[in-house]
Design a protein around this motif. Structure first.
Motif, mmCIF file in Angstrom:
data_model
loop_
_atom_site.group_PDB
_atom_site.id
_atom_site.type_symbol
_atom_site.label_atom_id
_atom_site.label_comp_id
_atom_site.label_asym_id
_atom_site.label_seq_id
_atom_site.Cartn_x
_atom_site.Cartn_y
_atom_site.Cartn_z
ATOM 1 N N GLU A 13 0.812 -1.213 0.000
ATOM 2 C CA GLU A 13 0.000 0.000 0.000
ATOM 3 C C GLU A 13 0.849 1.268 0.000
ATOM 4 O OE1 GLU A 13 -0.445 -2.351 2.494
ATOM 5 O OE2 GLU A 13 -2.151 -3.366 1.598
ATOM 6 N N GLY A 14 2.153 1.122 0.243
ATOM 7 C CA GLY A 14 3.025 2.298 0.331
ATOM 8 C C GLY A 14 2.709 3.148 1.550
ATOM 9 N N SER A 15 2.351 2.499 2.658
ATOM 10 C CA SER A 15 1.908 3.238 3.850
ATOM 11 C C SER A 15 3.000 4.131 4.440
ATOM 12 C CB SER A 15 1.369 2.281 4.910
ATOM 13 O OG SER A 15 2.387 1.452 5.420
ATOM 14 N N PHE A 16 4.240 3.670 4.415
ATOM 15 C CA PHE A 16 5.311 4.498 4.988
ATOM 16 C C PHE A 16 5.532 5.753 4.151
ATOM 17 C CE2 PHE A 16 9.669 5.873 5.680
ATOM 18 C CZ PHE A 16 9.650 6.043 7.052
ATOM 19 N N LEU A 17 5.668 5.581 2.858
ATOM 20 C CA LEU A 17 5.875 6.743 1.988
ATOM 21 C C LEU A 17 4.673 7.676 2.040
ATOM 22 C CD1 LEU A 17 7.555 8.313 0.003
ATOM 23 C CD2 LEU A 17 6.591 6.914 -1.822
ATOM 24 N N GLY A 18 3.473 7.118 2.042
ATOM 25 C CA GLY A 18 2.270 7.942 2.135
ATOM 26 C C GLY A 18 2.257 8.770 3.404
ATOM 27 N N MET A 19 2.646 8.170 4.522
ATOM 28 C CA MET A 19 2.716 8.872 5.791
ATOM 29 C C MET A 19 3.753 10.000 5.715
ATOM 30 S SD MET A 19 4.949 8.911 8.672
ATOM 31 C CE MET A 19 5.889 7.498 8.183
ATOM 32 N N CYS A 20 4.857 9.761 5.032
ATOM 33 C CA CYS A 20 5.895 10.790 4.886
ATOM 34 C C CYS A 20 5.395 11.959 4.035
ATOM 35 C CB CYS A 20 7.150 10.194 4.258
ATOM 36 S SG CYS A 20 8.018 9.028 5.327
ATOM 37 N N GLY A 53 6.819 7.819 16.751
ATOM 38 C CA GLY A 53 6.177 7.386 17.992
ATOM 39 C C GLY A 53 4.957 8.213 18.346
ATOM 40 N N GLU A 54 4.912 9.448 17.879
ATOM 41 C CA GLU A 54 3.789 10.341 18.161
ATOM 42 C C GLU A 54 2.625 10.170 17.181
ATOM 43 O OE1 GLU A 54 5.713 14.163 18.159
ATOM 44 O OE2 GLU A 54 6.316 13.961 20.267
ATOM 45 N N LEU A 55 2.796 9.325 16.174
ATOM 46 C CA LEU A 55 1.708 9.095 15.219
ATOM 47 C C LEU A 55 0.519 8.441 15.914
ATOM 48 C CD1 LEU A 55 3.664 7.616 12.173
ATOM 49 C CD2 LEU A 55 2.467 9.814 12.245
ATOM 50 N N PRO A 56 -0.690 8.703 15.423
ATOM 51 C CA PRO A 56 -1.854 7.972 15.945
ATOM 52 C C PRO A 56 -1.664 6.467 15.709
ATOM 53 C CG PRO A 56 -2.536 9.785 14.496
ATOM 54 C CD PRO A 56 -1.046 9.663 14.381
ATOM 55 N N GLU A 57 -2.210 5.674 16.580
ATOM 56 C CA GLU A 57 -2.012 4.221 16.504
ATOM 57 C C GLU A 57 -2.425 3.639 15.156
ATOM 58 O OE1 GLU A 57 -0.353 2.096 18.514
ATOM 59 O OE2 GLU A 57 0.188 3.939 19.554
ATOM 60 N N ASP A 58 -3.472 4.178 14.536
ATOM 61 C CA ASP A 58 -3.926 3.619 13.259
ATOM 62 C C ASP A 58 -2.963 3.914 12.111
ATOM 63 O OD1 ASP A 58 -4.722 6.355 13.436
ATOM 64 O OD2 ASP A 58 -6.216 6.040 11.866
ATOM 65 N N GLU A 59 -2.013 4.835 12.312
ATOM 66 C CA GLU A 59 -0.998 5.118 11.294
ATOM 67 C C GLU A 59 0.293 4.346 11.535
ATOM 68 O OE1 GLU A 59 -0.341 9.063 9.738
ATOM 69 O OE2 GLU A 59 -2.154 9.759 10.761
ATOM 70 N N LYS A 60 0.392 3.663 12.667
ATOM 71 C CA LYS A 60 1.591 2.878 12.978
ATOM 72 C C LYS A 60 1.436 1.490 12.360
ATOM 73 C CE LYS A 60 2.709 5.318 17.215
ATOM 74 N NZ LYS A 60 2.785 5.213 18.679
ATOM 75 N N THR A 61 1.583 1.458 11.041
ATOM 76 C CA THR A 61 1.490 0.206 10.301
ATOM 77 C C THR A 61 2.690 -0.677 10.655
ATOM 78 O OG1 THR A 61 2.714 1.116 8.438
ATOM 79 C CG2 THR A 61 0.298 1.377 8.392
ATOM 80 N N PRO A 62 2.645 -1.949 10.285
ATOM 81 C CA PRO A 62 3.799 -2.820 10.548
ATOM 82 C C PRO A 62 5.104 -2.254 9.980
ATOM 83 C CG PRO A 62 1.919 -4.169 10.000
ATOM 84 C CD PRO A 62 1.499 -2.728 9.773
ATOM 85 N N VAL A 63 5.067 -1.630 8.803
ATOM 86 C CA VAL A 63 6.311 -1.099 8.240
ATOM 87 C C VAL A 63 6.792 0.122 9.032
ATOM 88 C CG1 VAL A 63 5.325 0.408 6.452
ATOM 89 C CG2 VAL A 63 7.543 -0.634 6.083
ATOM 90 N N VAL A 64 5.882 0.942 9.541
ATOM 91 C CA VAL A 64 6.282 2.081 10.379
ATOM 92 C C VAL A 64 6.937 1.557 11.650
ATOM 93 C CG1 VAL A 64 5.445 4.028 11.753
ATOM 94 C CG2 VAL A 64 4.582 3.686 9.429
ATOM 95 N N LYS A 65 6.350 0.546 12.244
ATOM 96 C CA LYS A 65 6.941 -0.055 13.450
ATOM 97 C C LYS A 65 8.306 -0.652 13.142
ATOM 98 C CE LYS A 65 2.494 -0.965 15.591
ATOM 99 N NZ LYS A 65 1.520 -1.974 16.011
ATOM 100 N N ARG A 66 8.449 -1.227 11.970
ATOM 101 C CA ARG A 66 9.742 -1.809 11.581
ATOM 102 C C ARG A 66 10.793 -0.720 11.387
ATOM 103 N NH1 ARG A 66 10.685 -6.412 7.014
ATOM 104 N NH2 ARG A 66 12.775 -6.951 7.681
ATOM 105 N N VAL A 67 10.391 0.414 10.833
ATOM 106 C CA VAL A 67 11.321 1.545 10.682
ATOM 107 C C VAL A 67 11.760 2.034 12.057
ATOM 108 C CG1 VAL A 67 11.535 3.948 9.922
ATOM 109 C CG2 VAL A 67 10.500 2.257 8.406
#
Length: 86
Positions: A13-20, A53-67
């Motif tokens: 889904e490109g969740s990390f890049l989308g979040m950036c 770490g300050e992101l809302p929990e629903d934005e902490k996807t597995p890839v964000v947690k891995r980063v």
């Protein structure tokens, strides 16, 4: 020459890049390029970990947690983290 400790990609889904891309203009994560290389040193990684770490929990996807985990590991090694764009 740097040792590569770990390598992983964004999710389909490109969740990390989308979040950036959606990050505030003054945030460090907004500076992660989708098309080029972005390298962070220890002080930058410390700031990035706080931002993520300050992101809302629903934005902490597995890839964000891995980063976050990889950044913590890189900080402990006093290394650099490289983000490779498209």
């Amino acid at each position: 020459m740097q040792d590569v400790i770990e390598h992983f990609d964004d999710d389909v889904e490109g969740s990390f890049l989308g979040m950036c891309v959606r990050a505030p203009e003054n945030s460090l994560r907004r500076g992660i390029s989708a098309y080029d290389l972005t390298m962070f040193n220890t002080p930058q990684l410390e700031r990035l970990v706080v931002e993520l770490g300050e992101l809302p929990e629903d934005e902490k996807t597995p890839v964000v947690k891995r980063v976050i985990e990889a950044a913590d590991q890189t900080i402990r090694r006093a290394g650099y983290m490289l983000f490779i764009g498209d």
